[in-house]
Scaffold this motif. Structure first.
Motif, short mmCIF file in Angstrom:
data_model
loop_
_atom_site.label_atom_id
_atom_site.label_comp_id
_atom_site.label_asym_id
_atom_site.label_seq_id
_atom_site.Cartn_x
_atom_site.Cartn_y
_atom_site.Cartn_z
N LYS A 444 0.81 -1.22 0.00
CA LYS A 444 0.00 0.00 0.00
C LYS A 444 0.84 1.27 0.00
O LYS A 444 0.32 2.37 -0.10
CB LYS A 444 -0.95 -0.01 1.21
N VAL A 445 2.16 1.10 0.10
CA VAL A 445 3.05 2.25 -0.08
C VAL A 445 3.02 2.65 -1.55
O VAL A 445 3.25 1.82 -2.43
CB VAL A 445 4.49 1.92 0.36
N ASP A 446 2.71 3.90 -1.82
CA ASP A 446 2.54 4.38 -3.19
C ASP A 446 3.71 5.32 -3.54
O ASP A 446 3.83 6.40 -2.97
CB ASP A 446 1.21 5.12 -3.31
N ILE A 447 4.56 4.88 -4.46
CA ILE A 447 5.73 5.67 -4.85
C ILE A 447 5.46 6.31 -6.19
O ILE A 447 5.28 5.62 -7.21
CB ILE A 447 6.99 4.78 -4.90
N ARG A 448 5.42 7.62 -6.21
CA ARG A 448 5.05 8.36 -7.43
C ARG A 448 6.22 9.18 -7.94
O ARG A 448 6.84 9.93 -7.18
CB ARG A 448 3.86 9.28 -7.15
N CYS A 449 6.52 9.02 -9.22
CA CYS A 449 7.61 9.80 -9.83
C CYS A 449 7.10 11.20 -10.18
O CYS A 449 5.93 11.38 -10.54
CB CYS A 449 8.10 9.12 -11.10
N ILE A 466 6.87 9.59 -1.84
CA ILE A 466 6.47 8.30 -1.27
C ILE A 466 5.29 8.56 -0.34
O ILE A 466 5.43 9.28 0.66
CB ILE A 466 7.61 7.64 -0.49
N LYS A 467 4.14 7.99 -0.68
CA LYS A 467 2.94 8.15 0.15
C LYS A 467 2.69 6.85 0.91
O LYS A 467 2.51 5.80 0.29
CB LYS A 467 1.74 8.53 -0.71
N SER A 468 2.69 6.94 2.21
CA SER A 468 2.53 5.76 3.05
C SER A 468 1.35 5.94 4.00
O SER A 468 1.19 7.02 4.58
CB SER A 468 3.80 5.52 3.89
N PRO A 469 0.53 4.90 4.19
CA PRO A 469 -0.52 4.98 5.20
C PRO A 469 0.11 5.27 6.57
O PRO A 469 1.16 4.70 6.91
CB PRO A 469 -1.15 3.59 5.17
N ALA A 512 4.13 10.55 6.21
CA ALA A 512 3.14 9.95 5.32
C ALA A 512 3.34 10.36 3.87
O ALA A 512 3.03 9.58 2.95
CB ALA A 512 1.73 10.32 5.78
N SER A 513 3.83 11.54 3.64
CA SER A 513 4.11 12.00 2.29
C SER A 513 5.53 12.56 2.27
O SER A 513 5.76 13.68 2.73
CB SER A 513 3.09 13.07 1.86
N GLN A 514 6.45 11.78 1.75
CA GLN A 514 7.87 12.13 1.86
C GLN A 514 8.52 12.22 0.48
O GLN A 514 8.51 11.26 -0.30
CB GLN A 514 8.61 11.08 2.69
N PRO A 515 9.11 13.37 0.15
CA PRO A 515 9.83 13.50 -1.12
C PRO A 515 11.08 12.62 -1.12
O PRO A 515 11.64 12.30 -0.07
CB PRO A 515 10.21 14.99 -1.17
N PHE A 516 11.51 12.21 -2.32
CA PHE A 516 12.74 11.43 -2.42
C PHE A 516 13.50 11.83 -3.69
O PHE A 516 12.91 12.33 -4.67
CB PHE A 516 12.46 9.93 -2.43
#
Length: 556
Positions: A444-449, A466-469, A512-516
Protein backbone atom coordinates in the motif's frame (compact mmCIF):
# COMPACT_ATOMS: atom_id res chain seq x y z
CA UNK A 1 -52.33 -25.25 -25.68
CA UNK A 2 -51.04 -23.65 -28.87
CA UNK A 3 -53.58 -20.86 -28.63
CA UNK A 4 -52.52 -20.21 -25.03
CA UNK A 5 -48.88 -19.96 -26.13
CA UNK A 6 -49.79 -17.60 -28.99
CA UNK A 7 -51.74 -15.34 -26.63
CA UNK A 8 -49.07 -15.32 -23.91
CA UNK A 9 -45.84 -15.86 -25.87
CA UNK A 10 -44.21 -12.70 -24.55
CA UNK A 11 -44.89 -13.51 -20.90
CA UNK A 12 -43.77 -17.11 -21.41
CA UNK A 13 -40.57 -16.05 -23.18
CA UNK A 14 -39.45 -13.69 -20.43
CA UNK A 15 -40.47 -16.06 -17.62
CA UNK A 16 -38.52 -18.89 -19.23
CA UNK A 17 -35.52 -16.62 -19.84
CA UNK A 18 -35.45 -15.41 -16.23
CA UNK A 19 -36.17 -18.76 -14.53
CA UNK A 20 -33.58 -20.62 -16.59
CA UNK A 21 -30.92 -18.07 -15.65
CA UNK A 22 -31.94 -18.08 -11.99
CA UNK A 23 -31.48 -21.87 -11.87
CA UNK A 24 -28.12 -21.56 -13.66
CA UNK A 25 -27.06 -18.77 -11.30
CA UNK A 26 -27.92 -20.81 -8.21
CA UNK A 27 -26.06 -23.98 -9.21
CA UNK A 28 -22.95 -22.65 -10.99
CA UNK A 29 -19.84 -21.85 -8.95
CA UNK A 30 -18.54 -18.30 -9.16
CA UNK A 31 -16.28 -17.11 -11.95
CA UNK A 32 -13.03 -15.49 -10.83
CA UNK A 33 -14.09 -11.88 -11.28
CA UNK A 34 -17.45 -12.48 -9.63
CA UNK A 35 -15.69 -13.42 -6.40
CA UNK A 36 -13.56 -10.29 -6.69
CA UNK A 37 -16.65 -8.12 -7.08
CA UNK A 38 -18.17 -9.90 -4.10
CA UNK A 39 -15.19 -8.60 -2.10
CA UNK A 40 -16.11 -5.17 -3.46
CA UNK A 41 -19.48 -5.59 -1.76
CA UNK A 42 -17.77 -6.25 1.59
CA UNK A 43 -16.24 -2.76 1.41
CA UNK A 44 -18.94 -0.39 0.07
CA UNK A 45 -17.37 2.70 -1.45
CA UNK A 46 -17.95 5.30 -4.17
CA UNK A 47 -15.30 3.68 -6.34
CA UNK A 48 -12.80 0.89 -6.76
CA UNK A 49 -9.46 0.52 -8.48
CA UNK A 50 -10.84 -1.29 -11.53
CA UNK A 51 -14.46 -0.18 -11.82
CA UNK A 52 -17.23 2.09 -10.53
CA UNK A 53 -19.34 0.80 -7.63
CA UNK A 54 -22.73 -0.26 -9.02
CA UNK A 55 -21.92 -3.95 -9.41
CA UNK A 56 -20.87 -4.05 -5.75
CA UNK A 57 -24.20 -2.58 -4.62
CA UNK A 58 -26.18 -5.10 -6.69
CA UNK A 59 -24.18 -7.99 -5.26
CA UNK A 60 -24.52 -6.67 -1.71
CA UNK A 61 -28.31 -6.37 -2.06
CA UNK A 62 -28.70 -9.86 -3.50
CA UNK A 63 -26.29 -11.49 -1.05
CA UNK A 64 -28.24 -10.00 1.84
CA UNK A 65 -31.23 -12.05 0.64
CA UNK A 66 -29.38 -15.23 -0.35
CA UNK A 67 -25.85 -15.67 1.06
CA UNK A 68 -24.66 -17.89 -1.79
CA UNK A 69 -24.03 -17.85 -5.56
CA UNK A 70 -27.67 -17.03 -6.27
CA UNK A 71 -27.50 -13.98 -4.03
CA UNK A 72 -24.37 -12.72 -5.82
CA UNK A 73 -26.17 -13.02 -9.16
CA UNK A 74 -29.83 -12.34 -8.27
CA UNK A 75 -30.11 -8.73 -9.44
CA UNK A 76 -27.78 -9.41 -12.36
CA UNK A 77 -30.25 -11.99 -13.71
CA UNK A 78 -33.18 -9.62 -13.19
CA UNK A 79 -31.39 -6.76 -14.96
CA UNK A 80 -30.42 -9.06 -17.82
CA UNK A 81 -34.07 -10.03 -18.34
CA UNK A 82 -35.16 -6.40 -18.12
CA UNK A 83 -32.52 -5.45 -20.69
CA UNK A 84 -33.97 -7.83 -23.27
CA UNK A 85 -37.48 -6.50 -22.56
CA UNK A 86 -36.46 -2.84 -22.94
CA UNK A 87 -34.51 -3.63 -26.11
CA UNK A 88 -37.64 -5.12 -27.64
CA UNK A 89 -39.46 -1.84 -26.96
CA UNK A 90 -36.90 0.00 -29.10
CA UNK A 91 -38.04 -1.74 -32.29
CA UNK A 92 -39.91 0.53 -34.70
CA UNK A 93 -41.29 -2.47 -36.60
CA UNK A 94 -41.84 -5.55 -34.48
CA UNK A 95 -41.71 -9.23 -35.23
CA UNK A 96 -41.70 -10.84 -31.79
CA UNK A 97 -40.62 -14.28 -32.93
CA UNK A 98 -37.76 -12.84 -34.99
CA UNK A 99 -36.68 -10.84 -31.95
CA UNK A 100 -36.73 -13.97 -29.77
CA UNK A 101 -34.64 -15.80 -32.37
CA UNK A 102 -32.02 -13.03 -32.49
CA UNK A 103 -31.81 -12.77 -28.70
CA UNK A 104 -31.46 -16.54 -28.35
CA UNK A 105 -28.82 -16.68 -31.10
CA UNK A 106 -26.40 -14.51 -29.14
CA UNK A 107 -24.96 -16.93 -26.62
CA UNK A 108 -23.33 -14.33 -24.40
CA UNK A 109 -26.66 -12.55 -23.91
CA UNK A 110 -28.09 -15.77 -22.49
CA UNK A 111 -25.25 -17.36 -20.54
CA UNK A 112 -23.53 -14.06 -19.78
CA UNK A 113 -26.76 -12.92 -18.19
CA UNK A 114 -25.97 -14.84 -15.00
CA UNK A 115 -22.43 -13.52 -14.47
CA UNK A 116 -22.12 -10.79 -11.83
CA UNK A 117 -19.86 -8.42 -13.73
CA UNK A 118 -20.22 -4.69 -14.54
CA UNK A 119 -21.19 -5.41 -18.17
CA UNK A 120 -24.69 -6.55 -17.20
CA UNK A 121 -25.84 -3.40 -15.37
CA UNK A 122 -24.06 -1.36 -18.06
CA UNK A 123 -26.07 -3.08 -20.79
CA UNK A 124 -29.30 -2.50 -18.86
CA UNK A 125 -28.65 1.22 -18.53
CA UNK A 126 -27.54 1.45 -22.17
CA UNK A 127 -30.92 0.01 -23.20
CA UNK A 128 -32.69 2.35 -20.78
CA UNK A 129 -30.64 5.29 -22.08
CA UNK A 130 -31.77 4.67 -25.66
CA UNK A 131 -35.39 4.24 -24.57
CA UNK A 132 -35.23 7.54 -22.72
CA UNK A 133 -33.30 9.16 -25.60
CA UNK A 134 -36.18 8.34 -27.95
CA UNK A 135 -38.58 10.01 -25.52
CA UNK A 136 -36.22 12.97 -25.25
CA UNK A 137 -36.06 13.49 -29.03
CA UNK A 138 -39.81 13.10 -29.41
CA UNK A 139 -40.61 15.49 -26.57
CA UNK A 140 -37.83 17.71 -25.30
CA UNK A 141 -38.87 18.53 -21.73
CA UNK A 142 -36.98 19.23 -18.55
CA UNK A 143 -38.37 16.05 -16.95
CA UNK A 144 -37.16 13.92 -19.86
CA UNK A 145 -33.81 15.70 -19.59
CA UNK A 146 -33.50 14.74 -15.94
CA UNK A 147 -34.36 11.10 -16.64
CA UNK A 148 -31.86 10.95 -19.49
CA UNK A 149 -29.16 12.49 -17.29
CA UNK A 150 -29.83 9.89 -14.58
CA UNK A 151 -29.50 7.05 -17.09
CA UNK A 152 -26.11 8.42 -18.20
CA UNK A 153 -24.91 8.67 -14.61
CA UNK A 154 -25.89 5.06 -13.91
CA UNK A 155 -24.24 3.90 -17.12
CA UNK A 156 -21.05 5.46 -15.81
CA UNK A 157 -21.59 3.98 -12.35
CA UNK A 158 -21.75 0.60 -14.10
CA UNK A 159 -18.69 0.85 -16.31
CA UNK A 160 -16.66 3.64 -17.88
CA UNK A 161 -17.45 2.35 -21.37
CA UNK A 162 -20.75 4.21 -21.02
CA UNK A 163 -19.00 7.40 -22.11
CA UNK A 164 -18.69 5.94 -25.62
CA UNK A 165 -22.48 5.62 -25.82
CA UNK A 166 -22.91 9.30 -24.94
CA UNK A 167 -20.23 10.53 -27.35
CA UNK A 168 -21.51 8.47 -30.27
CA UNK A 169 -25.07 9.64 -29.64
CA UNK A 170 -23.98 13.29 -29.63
CA UNK A 171 -22.07 12.83 -32.88
CA UNK A 172 -25.11 11.17 -34.46
CA UNK A 173 -27.31 14.20 -33.74
CA UNK A 174 -25.40 17.54 -33.73
CA UNK A 175 -28.68 19.43 -33.23
CA UNK A 176 -28.52 18.35 -29.59
CA UNK A 177 -25.80 20.92 -28.95
CA UNK A 178 -28.24 23.72 -29.81
CA UNK A 179 -30.78 22.70 -27.18
CA UNK A 180 -30.42 23.96 -23.62
CA UNK A 181 -32.08 20.77 -22.38
CA UNK A 182 -28.97 18.86 -23.48
CA UNK A 183 -26.95 20.83 -20.96
CA UNK A 184 -29.50 20.00 -18.27
CA UNK A 185 -28.88 16.34 -19.13
CA UNK A 186 -25.14 16.94 -18.76
CA UNK A 187 -25.52 18.79 -15.46
CA UNK A 188 -27.71 16.05 -13.95
CA UNK A 189 -25.33 13.31 -15.06
CA UNK A 190 -22.27 15.11 -13.66
CA UNK A 191 -24.02 15.98 -10.39
CA UNK A 192 -25.09 12.38 -9.74
CA UNK A 193 -21.70 11.00 -10.83
CA UNK A 194 -19.73 13.57 -8.80
CA UNK A 195 -19.18 11.34 -5.72
CA UNK A 196 -17.29 8.82 -7.85
CA UNK A 197 -15.22 11.56 -9.50
CA UNK A 198 -14.32 12.84 -6.05
CA UNK A 199 -13.30 9.32 -5.01
CA UNK A 200 -11.03 9.13 -8.03
CA UNK A 201 -9.51 12.50 -7.16
CA UNK A 202 -8.79 11.58 -3.54
CA UNK A 203 -7.19 8.28 -4.60
CA UNK A 204 -5.00 9.72 -7.35
CA UNK A 205 -7.23 8.64 -10.29
CA UNK A 206 -6.13 4.97 -10.17
CA UNK A 207 -8.75 3.77 -12.67
CA UNK A 208 -7.64 6.32 -15.26
CA UNK A 209 -4.00 5.38 -14.79
CA UNK A 210 -4.74 1.66 -14.98
CA UNK A 211 -7.12 1.55 -17.94
CA UNK A 212 -5.37 4.12 -20.12
CA UNK A 213 -1.72 3.45 -19.35
CA UNK A 214 -0.94 0.37 -17.27
CA UNK A 215 -2.89 -1.94 -19.58
CA UNK A 216 -0.95 -0.87 -22.69
CA UNK A 217 1.38 -3.44 -24.19
CA UNK A 218 5.04 -2.61 -24.74
CA UNK A 219 4.73 -3.37 -28.44
CA UNK A 220 2.10 -4.20 -31.07
CA UNK A 221 1.33 -7.82 -31.89
CA UNK A 222 -0.91 -8.76 -34.84
CA UNK A 223 -2.52 -11.45 -32.70
CA UNK A 224 -4.22 -8.68 -30.68
CA UNK A 225 -6.18 -7.59 -33.76
CA UNK A 226 -6.86 -11.12 -34.99
CA UNK A 227 -8.09 -12.23 -31.53
CA UNK A 228 -10.36 -9.18 -31.41
CA UNK A 229 -11.96 -9.81 -34.80
CA UNK A 230 -12.49 -13.52 -34.16
CA UNK A 231 -13.75 -12.80 -30.66
CA UNK A 232 -16.38 -10.36 -31.93
CA UNK A 233 -17.74 -12.88 -34.42
CA UNK A 234 -18.00 -15.49 -31.66
CA UNK A 235 -19.48 -13.04 -29.18
CA UNK A 236 -22.22 -12.00 -31.62
CA UNK A 237 -23.02 -15.63 -32.49
CA UNK A 238 -21.69 -18.18 -32.07
CA UNK A 239 -23.09 -19.49 -35.38
CA UNK A 240 -25.00 -16.58 -36.87
CA UNK A 241 -22.98 -13.66 -35.52
CA UNK A 242 -21.56 -12.84 -38.94
CA UNK A 243 -25.07 -12.39 -40.33
CA UNK A 244 -26.28 -10.24 -37.43
CA UNK A 245 -23.23 -7.99 -37.72
CA UNK A 246 -23.65 -7.65 -41.48
CA UNK A 247 -27.37 -6.92 -41.15
CA UNK A 248 -26.83 -4.31 -38.45
CA UNK A 249 -24.05 -2.51 -40.31
CA UNK A 250 -25.89 -2.24 -43.63
CA UNK A 251 -29.20 -1.11 -42.13
CA UNK A 252 -30.09 2.47 -43.03
CA UNK A 253 -31.36 4.35 -39.95
CA UNK A 254 -34.93 5.60 -40.17
CA UNK A 255 -35.01 7.74 -37.01
CA UNK A 256 -32.84 9.64 -34.54
CA UNK A 257 -32.83 6.56 -32.31
CA UNK A 258 -31.66 4.21 -35.06
CA UNK A 259 -29.03 6.73 -36.15
CA UNK A 260 -27.69 6.86 -32.59
CA UNK A 261 -27.67 3.05 -32.43
CA UNK A 262 -25.82 2.87 -35.77
CA UNK A 263 -23.21 5.43 -34.70
CA UNK A 264 -22.78 3.59 -31.41
CA UNK A 265 -22.31 0.28 -33.20
CA UNK A 266 -19.66 1.70 -35.53
CA UNK A 267 -18.04 3.79 -32.81
CA UNK A 268 -17.63 1.00 -30.25
CA UNK A 269 -16.39 -1.65 -32.69
CA UNK A 270 -14.08 0.89 -34.34
CA UNK A 271 -12.73 2.29 -31.08
CA UNK A 272 -11.76 -1.11 -29.71
CA UNK A 273 -10.36 -2.22 -33.07
CA UNK A 274 -8.00 0.75 -32.93
CA UNK A 275 -7.27 -0.11 -29.28
CA UNK A 276 -5.79 -3.44 -30.39
CA UNK A 277 -2.80 -1.47 -31.70
CA UNK A 278 -1.82 -0.62 -28.12
CA UNK A 279 -2.60 -3.89 -26.38
CA UNK A 280 -4.95 -6.82 -25.95
CA UNK A 281 -8.67 -5.99 -25.98
CA UNK A 282 -11.03 -8.21 -24.01
CA UNK A 283 -13.87 -9.47 -26.22
CA UNK A 284 -16.57 -8.38 -23.75
CA UNK A 285 -15.55 -4.71 -23.91
CA UNK A 286 -17.81 -4.25 -26.94
CA UNK A 287 -20.90 -5.47 -25.07
CA UNK A 288 -22.51 -1.96 -25.04
CA UNK A 289 -22.87 -2.30 -28.83
CA UNK A 290 -25.24 -5.24 -28.38
CA UNK A 291 -28.34 -3.04 -28.07
CA UNK A 292 -27.63 -1.57 -31.48
CA UNK A 293 -26.68 -4.99 -32.84
CA UNK A 294 -30.00 -6.54 -31.81
CA UNK A 295 -32.25 -3.65 -32.84
CA UNK A 296 -30.59 -2.87 -36.18
CA UNK A 297 -30.11 -6.49 -37.21
CA UNK A 298 -33.78 -7.14 -36.41
CA UNK A 299 -34.90 -4.25 -38.62
CA UNK A 300 -32.60 -5.38 -41.42
CA UNK A 301 -33.41 -9.12 -41.29
CA UNK A 302 -37.10 -8.23 -41.19
CA UNK A 303 -36.75 -7.04 -44.80
CA UNK A 304 -34.74 -10.05 -45.99
CA UNK A 305 -36.74 -13.34 -46.10
CA UNK A 306 -33.65 -15.38 -47.03
CA UNK A 307 -31.78 -14.08 -43.96
CA UNK A 308 -34.71 -14.99 -41.73
CA UNK A 309 -34.48 -18.56 -43.04
CA UNK A 310 -30.74 -18.69 -42.23
CA UNK A 311 -31.46 -17.39 -38.75
CA UNK A 312 -34.30 -19.81 -37.99
CA UNK A 313 -32.39 -22.81 -39.39
CA UNK A 314 -29.30 -22.07 -37.30
CA UNK A 315 -31.26 -21.40 -34.10
CA UNK A 316 -31.82 -25.06 -33.01
CA UNK A 317 -28.10 -25.81 -33.38
CA UNK A 318 -27.21 -22.68 -31.42
CA UNK A 319 -29.63 -23.59 -28.64
CA UNK A 320 -28.21 -27.12 -28.42
CA UNK A 321 -24.66 -25.74 -28.15
CA UNK A 322 -25.75 -23.28 -25.45
CA UNK A 323 -27.58 -26.07 -23.60
CA UNK A 324 -24.41 -28.20 -23.60
CA UNK A 325 -22.41 -25.27 -22.17
CA UNK A 326 -25.08 -24.69 -19.54
CA UNK A 327 -24.99 -28.34 -18.51
CA UNK A 328 -21.20 -28.35 -18.34
CA UNK A 329 -21.24 -25.30 -16.07
CA UNK A 330 -22.96 -27.27 -13.31
CA UNK A 331 -20.38 -28.44 -10.73
CA UNK A 332 -21.67 -32.04 -10.78
CA UNK A 333 -20.34 -32.40 -14.33
CA UNK A 334 -16.68 -33.54 -14.33
CA UNK A 335 -14.14 -30.99 -15.44
CA UNK A 336 -12.76 -31.45 -18.99
CA UNK A 337 -8.96 -31.61 -18.86
CA UNK A 338 -8.34 -29.90 -22.20
CA UNK A 339 -10.03 -26.67 -21.08
CA UNK A 340 -7.02 -24.65 -19.97
CA UNK A 341 -8.78 -22.27 -17.62
CA UNK A 342 -11.97 -23.54 -16.02
CA UNK A 343 -13.25 -21.05 -13.46
CA UNK A 344 -16.44 -22.80 -12.35
CA UNK A 345 -15.29 -26.29 -11.36
CA UNK A 346 -13.50 -27.61 -8.27
CA UNK A 347 -13.35 -24.25 -6.48
CA UNK A 348 -14.71 -25.71 -3.27
CA UNK A 349 -12.17 -28.55 -3.49
CA UNK A 350 -9.01 -26.47 -3.69
CA UNK A 351 -10.38 -23.93 -1.21
CA UNK A 352 -11.09 -26.73 1.25
CA UNK A 353 -7.60 -28.14 0.87
CA UNK A 354 -5.96 -24.77 1.46
CA UNK A 355 -8.20 -24.06 4.44
CA UNK A 356 -7.34 -27.45 5.93
CA UNK A 357 -3.63 -26.81 5.46
CA UNK A 358 -3.88 -23.28 6.90
CA UNK A 359 -5.30 -24.59 10.20
CA UNK A 360 -7.03 -21.32 11.01
CA UNK A 361 -4.26 -18.87 10.08
CA UNK A 362 -4.84 -16.29 7.30
CA UNK A 363 -3.88 -17.10 3.71
CA UNK A 364 -1.94 -14.71 1.48
CA UNK A 365 -1.97 -15.36 -2.27
CA UNK A 366 0.94 -14.25 -4.43
CA UNK A 367 -0.22 -12.39 -7.53
CA UNK A 368 -3.84 -13.54 -7.82
CA UNK A 369 -6.66 -11.32 -6.65
CA UNK A 370 -9.05 -13.86 -8.20
CA UNK A 371 -7.80 -16.77 -6.10
CA UNK A 372 -7.69 -14.65 -2.94
CA UNK A 373 -11.30 -13.59 -3.63
CA UNK A 374 -12.56 -17.10 -4.30
CA UNK A 375 -10.84 -18.41 -1.20
CA UNK A 376 -12.58 -15.71 0.85
CA UNK A 377 -15.98 -16.48 -0.66
CA UNK A 378 -15.89 -20.26 -0.32
CA UNK A 379 -14.01 -20.43 2.99
CA UNK A 380 -15.68 -17.34 4.48
CA UNK A 381 -12.21 -16.39 5.73
CA UNK A 382 -10.65 -13.04 4.77
CA UNK A 383 -7.54 -13.40 2.61
CA UNK A 384 -5.04 -11.12 0.90
CA UNK A 385 -3.61 -10.88 -2.60
CA UNK A 386 -0.02 -9.67 -2.42
CA UNK A 387 0.55 -8.01 -5.78
CA UNK A 388 4.01 -8.99 -6.96
CA UNK A 389 6.03 -6.95 -9.44
CA UNK A 390 5.11 -9.31 -12.29
CA UNK A 391 1.38 -8.94 -11.56
CA UNK A 392 -0.75 -5.80 -11.52
CA UNK A 393 -2.27 -3.46 -8.97
CA UNK A 394 -5.91 -3.93 -7.94
CA UNK A 395 -8.25 -3.05 -5.12
CA UNK A 396 -6.33 -5.14 -2.59
CA UNK A 397 -3.97 -2.15 -2.65
CA UNK A 398 -6.72 -0.12 -0.98
CA UNK A 399 -8.61 -2.46 1.33
CA UNK A 400 -7.50 -2.63 5.02
CA UNK A 401 -6.36 -6.26 4.74
CA UNK A 402 -2.58 -6.09 4.52
CA UNK A 403 -2.53 -3.81 7.57
CA UNK A 404 -4.24 -6.43 9.71
CA UNK A 405 -1.72 -9.16 8.86
CA UNK A 406 1.57 -7.38 9.58
CA UNK A 407 3.39 -9.16 12.39
CA UNK A 408 1.10 -12.20 12.35
CA UNK A 409 1.52 -15.82 11.33
CA UNK A 410 0.21 -16.47 7.81
CA UNK A 411 0.35 -19.12 5.09
CA UNK A 412 1.51 -17.91 1.68
CA UNK A 413 -0.08 -19.60 -1.33
CA UNK A 414 1.85 -19.68 -4.60
CA UNK A 415 1.15 -18.99 -8.23
CA UNK A 416 -2.27 -18.92 -9.87
CA UNK A 417 -1.64 -21.91 -12.12
CA UNK A 418 -0.27 -24.13 -9.38
CA UNK A 419 -3.50 -23.79 -7.42
CA UNK A 420 -5.74 -24.32 -10.44
CA UNK A 421 -4.10 -27.20 -12.28
CA UNK A 422 -3.14 -29.64 -9.56
CA UNK A 423 -5.65 -32.05 -8.09
CA UNK A 424 -4.13 -32.02 -4.64
CA UNK A 425 -2.90 -28.97 -2.80
CA UNK A 426 -0.19 -31.16 -1.28
CA UNK A 427 1.49 -31.26 -4.69
CA UNK A 428 1.81 -27.49 -5.08
CA UNK A 429 5.17 -25.81 -5.55
CA UNK A 430 6.42 -22.23 -5.79
CA UNK A 431 5.76 -20.99 -2.22
CA UNK A 432 2.56 -23.03 -2.19
CA UNK A 433 2.23 -23.51 1.54
CA UNK A 434 5.04 -21.71 3.29
CA UNK A 435 4.36 -20.37 6.77
CA UNK A 436 5.76 -16.92 7.57
CA UNK A 437 5.94 -15.32 11.00
CA UNK A 438 6.04 -12.41 11.30
CA UNK A 439 4.40 -11.69 7.96
CA UNK A 440 4.93 -8.27 6.44
CA UNK A 441 4.46 -6.60 3.07
CA UNK A 442 3.98 -2.94 2.25
CA UNK A 443 2.18 -2.95 -1.08
CA UNK A 444 0.00 0.00 0.00
CA UNK A 445 3.05 2.25 -0.08
CA UNK A 446 2.54 4.38 -3.19
CA UNK A 447 5.73 5.67 -4.85
CA UNK A 448 5.05 8.36 -7.43
CA UNK A 449 7.61 9.80 -9.83
CA UNK A 450 7.69 13.52 -10.54
CA UNK A 451 9.12 14.55 -13.86
CA UNK A 452 10.77 12.21 -16.32
CA UNK A 453 13.35 9.74 -14.96
CA UNK A 454 16.82 10.20 -16.45
CA UNK A 455 19.11 7.35 -17.46
CA UNK A 456 22.52 8.59 -18.54
CA UNK A 457 25.98 7.05 -18.35
CA UNK A 458 24.50 4.02 -16.54
CA UNK A 459 23.23 6.34 -13.81
CA UNK A 460 19.49 6.31 -13.14
CA UNK A 461 18.12 9.50 -11.59
CA UNK A 462 14.55 9.73 -10.35
CA UNK A 463 12.62 11.85 -7.88
CA UNK A 464 9.10 11.95 -6.52
CA UNK A 465 6.88 11.37 -3.50
CA UNK A 466 6.47 8.30 -1.27
CA UNK A 467 2.94 8.15 0.15
CA UNK A 468 2.53 5.76 3.05
CA UNK A 469 -0.52 4.98 5.20
CA UNK A 470 0.04 6.52 8.64
CA UNK A 471 -0.51 3.08 10.15
CA UNK A 472 2.69 1.84 8.48
CA UNK A 473 5.01 4.53 9.80
CA UNK A 474 5.44 2.95 13.22
CA UNK A 475 6.32 -0.40 11.63
CA UNK A 476 8.97 1.21 9.44
CA UNK A 477 11.03 2.05 12.53
CA UNK A 478 10.80 -1.43 14.09
CA UNK A 479 12.88 -4.56 13.53
CA UNK A 480 12.78 -6.61 11.36
CA UNK A 481 10.85 -4.22 9.14
CA UNK A 482 13.18 -1.20 9.19
CA UNK A 483 15.78 -2.75 6.86
CA UNK A 484 13.22 -3.65 4.18
CA UNK A 485 14.66 -2.39 0.92
CA UNK A 486 13.11 -0.48 -1.96
CA UNK A 487 14.11 -1.67 -5.42
CA UNK A 488 13.85 -0.63 -9.04
CA UNK A 489 12.21 -3.23 -11.27
CA UNK A 490 13.04 -3.01 -14.98
CA UNK A 491 10.80 -5.13 -17.21
CA UNK A 492 11.95 -5.93 -20.74
CA UNK A 493 9.59 -6.33 -23.68
CA UNK A 494 9.92 -10.11 -23.41
CA UNK A 495 8.68 -10.00 -19.82
CA UNK A 496 12.00 -10.54 -18.05
CA UNK A 497 12.33 -8.44 -14.86
CA UNK A 498 15.61 -7.16 -13.41
CA UNK A 499 15.58 -5.96 -9.79
CA UNK A 500 18.13 -3.34 -8.75
CA UNK A 501 18.45 -2.21 -5.10
CA UNK A 502 18.18 1.53 -4.53
CA UNK A 503 19.97 1.52 -1.16
CA UNK A 504 16.83 3.15 0.29
CA UNK A 505 14.87 1.34 3.03
CA UNK A 506 11.45 1.82 4.57
CA UNK A 507 13.22 2.73 7.81
CA UNK A 508 14.15 6.02 6.12
CA UNK A 509 10.50 6.90 5.55
CA UNK A 510 9.62 9.36 8.32
CA UNK A 511 6.32 10.85 7.15
CA UNK A 512 3.14 9.95 5.32
CA UNK A 513 4.11 12.00 2.29
CA UNK A 514 7.87 12.13 1.86
CA UNK A 515 9.83 13.50 -1.12
CA UNK A 516 12.74 11.43 -2.42
CA UNK A 517 15.64 11.84 -4.82
CA UNK A 518 17.60 8.80 -5.94
CA UNK A 519 20.66 8.20 -8.07
CA UNK A 520 21.19 4.49 -8.69
CA UNK A 521 23.90 2.80 -10.78
CA UNK A 522 22.18 0.74 -13.50
CA UNK A 523 23.90 -1.68 -15.86
CA UNK A 524 21.32 -3.01 -18.31
CA UNK A 525 21.50 -4.21 -21.93
CA UNK A 526 20.29 -1.74 -24.54
CA UNK A 527 16.55 -1.82 -25.13
CA UNK A 528 13.15 -0.51 -24.06
CA UNK A 529 12.03 -1.07 -20.48
CA UNK A 530 9.11 -0.40 -18.19
CA UNK A 531 10.32 0.47 -14.73
CA UNK A 532 8.45 0.40 -11.44
CA UNK A 533 9.30 0.68 -7.79
CA UNK A 534 9.10 -2.48 -5.71
CA UNK A 535 9.29 -2.94 -1.94
CA UNK A 536 10.69 -6.11 -0.38
CA UNK A 537 8.73 -8.15 2.15
CA UNK A 538 9.07 -11.35 4.16
CA UNK A 539 8.88 -13.52 1.01
CA UNK A 540 12.38 -13.80 -0.53
CA UNK A 541 12.62 -12.60 -4.12
CA UNK A 542 8.93 -11.60 -4.42
CA UNK A 543 8.73 -7.82 -3.83
CA UNK A 544 5.41 -6.02 -4.10
CA UNK A 545 4.46 -3.62 -6.89
CA UNK A 546 4.43 -0.09 -5.50
CA UNK A 547 4.13 2.28 -8.45
CA UNK A 548 2.72 2.67 -11.91
CA UNK A 549 4.94 1.89 -14.86
CA UNK A 550 7.18 4.39 -16.69
CA UNK A 551 8.95 3.90 -20.01
CA UNK A 552 12.74 4.04 -20.11
CA UNK A 553 15.10 3.46 -23.04
CA UNK A 554 18.62 2.17 -22.48
CA UNK A 555 20.96 3.14 -25.32
CA UNK A 556 24.20 1.47 -26.35
Amino acid sequence: MLSFIRRNHKLLFYLAWCLLNLIQAAYTELFDDEAYYWIYSRFPDWGYFDHPPLVALLIKAGYALFPNELGVRLFIVLLNTATIFITQQLLAKKDDYLFYAIACSIAVVQIGGIIAVPDIPLLFFVALFFWLYRRFTERVTILNSVWLGLSIAFMMYSKYHGVLIVLCTLVSNPKLFARYQTYIVTAVALLVFAPHLYWQYTHGFPSVQFHLFERSASYYDTKYTIEYLVGQLALAGPLIGWLLLKAAFIHKPASDLERALKYTLIGIYGFFLISTFKGRVEANWTVPAFIGLIVLSHQSVLQQPSWRKWLYKSLPVTLVLILLVRIYMFPVIPRVSWIRKDEFHQNKIWVGEIKERAQGIPAVFIGSYQKASKYWFYSQTPSLSMNAITYRRNNFNFWPLEDSLIGKRVMVVGSYDSVTRNNRFTQLINYASHIYEPYFSFSKVDIRCEGKPLLKNKQFTVQGIIKSPAFYLSFFQQKPYDTTGIQLAFKEENGKVTLIPTGFTVGQIQQASQPFYLQVPVNLPAGNYTFRFAVNNCIPGIPSMNSTGSKVKVSE
